[in-house]
Design a protein around this motif. Structure first.
Motif, short mmCIF file in Angstrom:
data_model
loop_
_atom_site.label_atom_id
_atom_site.label_comp_id
_atom_site.label_asym_id
_atom_site.label_seq_id
_atom_site.Cartn_x
_atom_site.Cartn_y
_atom_site.Cartn_z
N UNK A 160 -0.17 13.39 -2.29
CA UNK A 160 -1.13 13.11 -1.22
C UNK A 160 -2.15 12.08 -1.66
N UNK A 161 -2.63 12.21 -2.91
CA UNK A 161 -3.64 11.28 -3.39
C UNK A 161 -3.04 9.88 -3.58
N UNK A 162 -1.84 9.80 -4.12
CA UNK A 162 -1.21 8.50 -4.32
C UNK A 162 -1.02 7.79 -2.98
N UNK A 163 -0.53 8.50 -1.99
CA UNK A 163 -0.30 7.88 -0.68
C UNK A 163 -1.61 7.51 0.00
N UNK A 164 -2.66 8.29 -0.24
CA UNK A 164 -3.97 7.94 0.33
C UNK A 164 -4.49 6.65 -0.28
N UNK A 165 -4.28 6.46 -1.58
CA UNK A 165 -4.71 5.23 -2.24
C UNK A 165 -3.96 4.03 -1.68
N UNK A 166 -2.66 4.16 -1.54
CA UNK A 166 -1.85 3.06 -0.99
C UNK A 166 -2.32 2.72 0.43
N UNK A 167 -2.58 3.75 1.23
CA UNK A 167 -3.05 3.51 2.60
C UNK A 167 -4.42 2.84 2.61
N UNK A 168 -5.28 3.26 1.70
CA UNK A 168 -6.64 2.70 1.65
C UNK A 168 -6.64 1.23 1.25
N UNK A 169 -5.81 0.86 0.29
CA UNK A 169 -5.85 -0.50 -0.24
C UNK A 169 -5.12 -1.51 0.64
N UNK A 170 -4.20 -1.03 1.46
CA UNK A 170 -3.55 -1.89 2.46
C UNK A 170 -2.90 -3.14 1.84
N UNK A 171 -2.27 -2.96 0.68
CA UNK A 171 -1.48 -4.04 0.09
C UNK A 171 -0.01 -3.72 0.36
N UNK A 172 0.71 -4.58 1.06
CA UNK A 172 2.08 -4.23 1.46
C UNK A 172 3.04 -4.04 0.30
N UNK A 173 2.72 -4.58 -0.86
CA UNK A 173 3.60 -4.46 -2.03
C UNK A 173 3.13 -3.37 -2.99
N UNK A 174 2.10 -2.61 -2.63
CA UNK A 174 1.65 -1.48 -3.44
C UNK A 174 2.29 -0.21 -2.88
N UNK A 175 3.11 0.46 -3.70
CA UNK A 175 3.87 1.60 -3.21
C UNK A 175 3.87 2.73 -4.23
N UNK A 176 4.54 3.81 -3.87
CA UNK A 176 4.54 5.02 -4.69
C UNK A 176 5.89 5.19 -5.38
N UNK A 177 5.81 5.56 -6.63
CA UNK A 177 6.98 5.97 -7.41
C UNK A 177 6.98 7.50 -7.41
N UNK A 178 7.95 8.10 -6.74
CA UNK A 178 7.96 9.55 -6.52
C UNK A 178 8.94 10.20 -7.49
N UNK A 179 8.41 10.80 -8.53
CA UNK A 179 9.22 11.48 -9.53
C UNK A 179 9.33 12.95 -9.14
N UNK A 180 10.54 13.40 -8.81
CA UNK A 180 10.72 14.75 -8.31
C UNK A 180 10.48 15.80 -9.39
#
Length: 266
Positions: A160-180
């Motif tokens: 949740x925190x990682x996705x909130x950061x990506x949404x806040x910064x609004x850089x289209x090439x900033x994404x999440x690496x999701x390690x299960x």
């Protein structure tokens, strides 16, 4: 069917590092990832990729003094210049030479006595700058929540925190690496998490390992066959990194889990 990348930092450690490319290719992998390339000349690694028909899909930006226990610089006040130099003069040139589309930036360990708000401010400033540099170079920048059992004190732990950061910064090439593996230890409910986050397009890379020992994905408490099929249903088109430590000395001997997918790799 999922596309897999062998993690050459954890897999095939029975071979010298440079020989691991050939070993992965012999076993049917067509892509690789690893922690850091910087101990080897980029030209040497590029040659191994070419000779064995492999794609480099991920590596990490310089993390500070890894041998001394540092696990990234991005959230650390006072280390901004070092973080930025590492990205500009090491990570991005290697990504260019290896034709690697994405770089993972480790957040770092939260130092005692520094307010979390200050760390977050530094982290976001560094990520915004780094994402802009990476975008100009045609690369994606990834952030990854990591569990605090394996890495006590790590700044970023939850999806949740990682996705909130990506949404806040609004850089289209900033994404999440999701390690299960990390996600299961910290949060669980993996199928729901995948269903929540994959359709949004903000997850650029998945990693897997058995829980709790971090061995092969067919060992432990997770049903990876189900989760991988769910990724297909959700339309995930990225790679799945095999970031696990083989449970036996011979990595190849533990690849029964990979057999149903081997012929579909490209």
């Amino acid at each position: 069917m999922p596309l897999f990348a062998a993690n050459l930092s954890l897999m095939y450690t029975e071979h010298p590092f440079v020989a691991r490319f050939a070993a992965a290719a012999r076993d049917g992998f067509r892509a690789v990832e690893y922690l850091f390339p910087y101990e080897h000349e980029a030209a040497l690694l590029a040659r191994e990729l070419r000779e064995h028909g492999l794609r480099q899909v991920l590596f990490n930006a310089p993390p500070g003094d890894f041998a001394a226990g540092e696990r990234g610089l991005a959230c650390l006040p006072g280390r901004e210049a070092e973080f930025r130099a590492g990205l500009l003069h090491q990570a991005l040139p290697y990504a260019q030479d290896l034709d690697c589309p994405r770089i993972h930036v480790m957040a770092g360990l939260a130092p005692q006595g520094v307010a979390r708000a200050r760390l977050r401010e530094t982290y976001l400033e560094n990520l915004a700058w780094a994402a802009d540099q990476a975008r100009a170079a045609g690369r994606e920048l990834l952030i990854e929540p990591i569990n605090t059992r394996d890495m006590p004190g790590y700044f970023l732990n939850r999806q949740e925190e990682a996705h909130a950061i990506v949404a806040e910064l609004k850089r289209p090439n900033l994404k999440v690496q999701m390690d299960l593996y990390h996600c299961q230890i910290v949060e669980g409910d993996l199928a729901s998490k995948l269903s929540q986050y994959i359709p949004g397009g903000r997850v650029a890379h998945i990693q897997i390992a058995g829980v709790p020992e971090r061995h092969e994905p067919d060992r432990g408490e997770l049903n990876h066959a189900y989760l991988l099929a769910l990724l297909d249903e959700l339309g995930y088109a990225g790679h799945v990194g095999c970031e696990y430590r083989p449970g036996q000395a011979d990595t190849s001997a533990g690849l029964a889990w990979f057999e149903p997918y081997r012929a579909t790799q490209r």
